[in-house]
Design an enzyme around this catalytic site. Structure first.
Site, PDB file in Angstrom:
ATOM      1  N   ASN A   1      21.178  61.624  33.679  1.00  0.00           N
ATOM      2  CA  ASN A   1      22.423  61.222  33.578  1.00  0.00           C
ATOM      3  C   ASN A   1      22.981  61.806  32.182  1.00  0.00           C
ATOM      4  O   ASN A   1      22.206  61.651  31.170  1.00  0.00           O
ATOM      5  CB  ASN A   1      22.545  59.862  33.448  1.00  0.00           C
ATOM      6  CG  ASN A   1      23.965  58.988  32.760  1.00  0.00           C
ATOM      7  OD1 ASN A   1      24.104  58.802  31.953  1.00  0.00           O
ATOM      8  ND2 ASN A   1      24.628  58.990  33.734  1.00  0.00           N
TER       9      ASN A   1
ATOM     10  N   HIS B   1      15.653  61.203  38.189  1.00  0.00           N
ATOM     11  CA  HIS B   1      16.759  60.670  37.766  1.00  0.00           C
ATOM     12  C   HIS B   1      17.471  61.471  36.372  1.00  0.00           C
ATOM     13  O   HIS B   1      16.536  61.577  35.401  1.00  0.00           O
ATOM     14  CB  HIS B   1      16.456  59.143  37.365  1.00  0.00           C
ATOM     15  CG  HIS B   1      17.736  58.603  36.526  1.00  0.00           C
ATOM     16  ND1 HIS B   1      17.615  58.526  35.137  1.00  0.00           N
ATOM     17  CD2 HIS B   1      19.239  58.183  36.935  1.00  0.00           C
ATOM     18  CE1 HIS B   1      18.873  57.904  34.539  1.00  0.00           C
ATOM     19  NE2 HIS B   1      19.896  57.852  35.554  1.00  0.00           N
TER      20      HIS B   1
ATOM     21  N   ARG C   1      26.489  61.503  29.550  1.00  0.00           N
ATOM     22  CA  ARG C   1      27.755  60.732  29.762  1.00  0.00           C
ATOM     23  C   ARG C   1      28.621  60.810  28.134  1.00  0.00           C
ATOM     24  O   ARG C   1      28.030  61.193  27.250  1.00  0.00           O
ATOM     25  CB  ARG C   1      27.812  59.385  30.065  1.00  0.00           C
ATOM     26  CG  ARG C   1      26.770  58.721  28.957  1.00  0.00           C
ATOM     27  CD  ARG C   1      26.215  57.343  29.822  1.00  0.00           C
ATOM     28  NE  ARG C   1      25.400  56.482  29.140  1.00  0.00           N
ATOM     29  CZ  ARG C   1      23.883  56.747  29.108  1.00  0.00           C
ATOM     30  NH1 ARG C   1      23.398  57.748  29.935  1.00  0.00           N
ATOM     31  NH2 ARG C   1      23.251  56.143  28.403  1.00  0.00           N
TER      32      ARG C   1
ATOM     33  N   ARG D   1      33.338  52.856  42.015  1.00  0.00           N
ATOM     34  CA  ARG D   1      33.152  53.213  43.542  1.00  0.00           C
ATOM     35  C   ARG D   1      31.675  52.551  43.823  1.00  0.00           C
ATOM     36  O   ARG D   1      30.817  53.212  43.391  1.00  0.00           O
ATOM     37  CB  ARG D   1      33.538  54.448  43.958  1.00  0.00           C
ATOM     38  CG  ARG D   1      33.173  54.551  45.561  1.00  0.00           C
ATOM     39  CD  ARG D   1      33.793  56.112  45.727  1.00  0.00           C
ATOM     40  NE  ARG D   1      33.753  56.470  47.215  1.00  0.00           N
ATOM     41  CZ  ARG D   1      32.674  56.940  48.002  1.00  0.00           C
ATOM     42  NH1 ARG D   1      31.563  57.406  47.174  1.00  0.00           N
ATOM     43  NH2 ARG D   1      32.933  57.123  49.125  1.00  0.00           N
ATOM     44  N   ILE D   2      31.510  51.712  44.626  1.00  0.00           N
ATOM     45  CA  ILE D   2      30.246  50.772  44.819  1.00  0.00           C
ATOM     46  C   ILE D   2      29.424  52.069  45.689  1.00  0.00           C
ATOM     47  O   ILE D   2      28.188  52.032  45.429  1.00  0.00           O
ATOM     48  CB  ILE D   2      30.666  49.573  45.746  1.00  0.00           C
ATOM     49  CG1 ILE D   2      29.191  48.979  45.706  1.00  0.00           C
ATOM     50  CG2 ILE D   2      31.032  49.921  46.988  1.00  0.00           C
ATOM     51  CD1 ILE D   2      28.828  48.160  44.533  1.00  0.00           C
ATOM     52  N   GLU D   3      29.933  52.816  46.571  1.00  0.00           N
ATOM     53  CA  GLU D   3      28.965  53.551  47.301  1.00  0.00           C
ATOM     54  C   GLU D   3      28.413  54.712  46.349  1.00  0.00           C
ATOM     55  O   GLU D   3      27.275  55.009  46.335  1.00  0.00           O
ATOM     56  CB  GLU D   3      29.633  54.585  48.397  1.00  0.00           C
ATOM     57  CG  GLU D   3      30.156  53.469  49.533  1.00  0.00           C
ATOM     58  CD  GLU D   3      28.786  52.846  50.392  1.00  0.00           C
ATOM     59  OE1 GLU D   3      27.927  53.977  50.301  1.00  0.00           O
ATOM     60  OE2 GLU D   3      29.070  51.718  50.701  1.00  0.00           O
ATOM     61  N   SER D   4      28.924  55.200  45.336  1.00  0.00           N
ATOM     62  CA  SER D   4      28.625  56.024  44.249  1.00  0.00           C
ATOM     63  C   SER D   4      27.481  55.380  43.393  1.00  0.00           C
ATOM     64  O   SER D   4      26.619  55.906  42.890  1.00  0.00           O
ATOM     65  CB  SER D   4      29.966  56.690  43.624  1.00  0.00           C
ATOM     66  OG  SER D   4      30.720  57.349  44.344  1.00  0.00           O
TER      67      SER D   4
END
Length: 300
Positions: free
Chosen positions: A104, A102, A106, A260-263
């Protein structure tokens, strides 16, 4: 700064997805462009059912508008506007000998009613979640993280490695999610670090990601494995799901800002098991992993 970092994560997404497609050799990333009704949007890229990657996502987003009331209370502000952008990735390999990863990176800005920046910061990190512990893999990952950190401050690696161990921790299981890496947040301007300094640091870490992870994938993706080892991988994936849905701040922020929930949920693996009161055999490779997850190691 926000435009510069947004452009950076666009380019980084292209670099990472191209490399991962080359490694997989079978599947390619499906791209979805989406817009957030309140402002902004993103570019989601998901890979599924590949030769190497069972599921993975490398997503970028840039969202802005009125800070939701729940987040205003969290930050202790009123009537604030915000801009947030970042790249978030999770890769779930098919072979249980290859670790999940993972990462990230930002950037966040907050504004007053006149549009002036009243707060800004960077955050991010990268961490490794193996199912079978190869100590040289963990050492390689951490050494790459340390090399990136050391170019900017001699204490960054030690501090952000410790924060990673603390953050990616399933308190309800009394164990870490994986073998850690880096985690940093609220990196704001100080006398010692300008926002440009922080930008240079965060992009250094982002640029190091492929170097940290790809050699591990190449080394392990062809190893043989059994059905029992695959079952163990799926049980451990359950712990990954638990962390993301119970503890992860990024998931919470996405849900509270109408992302966006899918993302947001692309990080969840496709095949998972929850086995009642499961414990690995004494002296097994599986138990060896659990021992390390319960007692974090200084890898470098």
């Amino acid at each position: 700064m926000k435009d510069k970092f947004f452009n950076y994560i666009h380019d980084l997404q292209d670099t990472i997805t191209s490399k991962l497609e080359a490694i997989d050799g079978k599947a390619t990333f499906q791209e979805d462009l989406w817009k957030r009704p309140e402002g902004g949007g993103g570019r989601t890229r998901v890979i599924e059912n590949g030769a190497v990657f069972e599921k993975g996502g490398v997503n970028i987003s840039g969202v802005h508008g009125k800070l939701p009331e729940s987040m205003q209370a969290y930050f202790g502000v009123k009537d604030a506007d915000f801009f947030a952008c970042g790249l978030s990735l999770v890769l779930h390999p098919k072979n249980p000998m290859v670790p999940t990863v993972h990462a990230n990176w930002r950037y966040f800005e907050m504004y007053d009613q006149a549009g002036n920046i009243v707060d800004q910061w960077f955050g991010g990190g990268q961490d490794l979640t193996p199912y079978y512990l190869f100590e040289d893999d963990a050492t390689h990952f951490h050494q790459t993280c340390k090399t990136a950190c050391d170019k900017h401050h001699p204490e960054f690696y030690q501090n952000y490695k410790a924060r990673c161990d603390d953050y990616f921790y399933n308190a309800h299981r009394n164990e870490g999610r994986g073998v850690g890496g880096l985690f940093f947040d609220y990196c704001k301007q100080t006398d010692a670090m300008s926002m440009q300094n922080w930008y240079d640091f965060v992009t250094e870490v982002g640029n190091s990601f492929l170097e940290a992870y790809v050699p591990i994938v190449e080394k392990r993706k062809g190893l043989d494995y059994t059905k029992a080892q695959r079952d163990w991988q799926e049980i451990r994936r359950g712990r990954y799901v638990e962390f993301n849905l119970v503890h992860d701040k990024g998931t919470l922020f996405g849900l509270k800002t109408n992302g966006r929930i899918e993302s947001i949920l692309m990080s969840l693996p496709p095949h998972v098991q929850w086995v009642y009161d499961h414990h690995p055999e004494k002296g097994s490779d599986e138990e060896k992993l659990i021992n390390v997850l319960q007692n974090p190691i200084d890898w470098v």
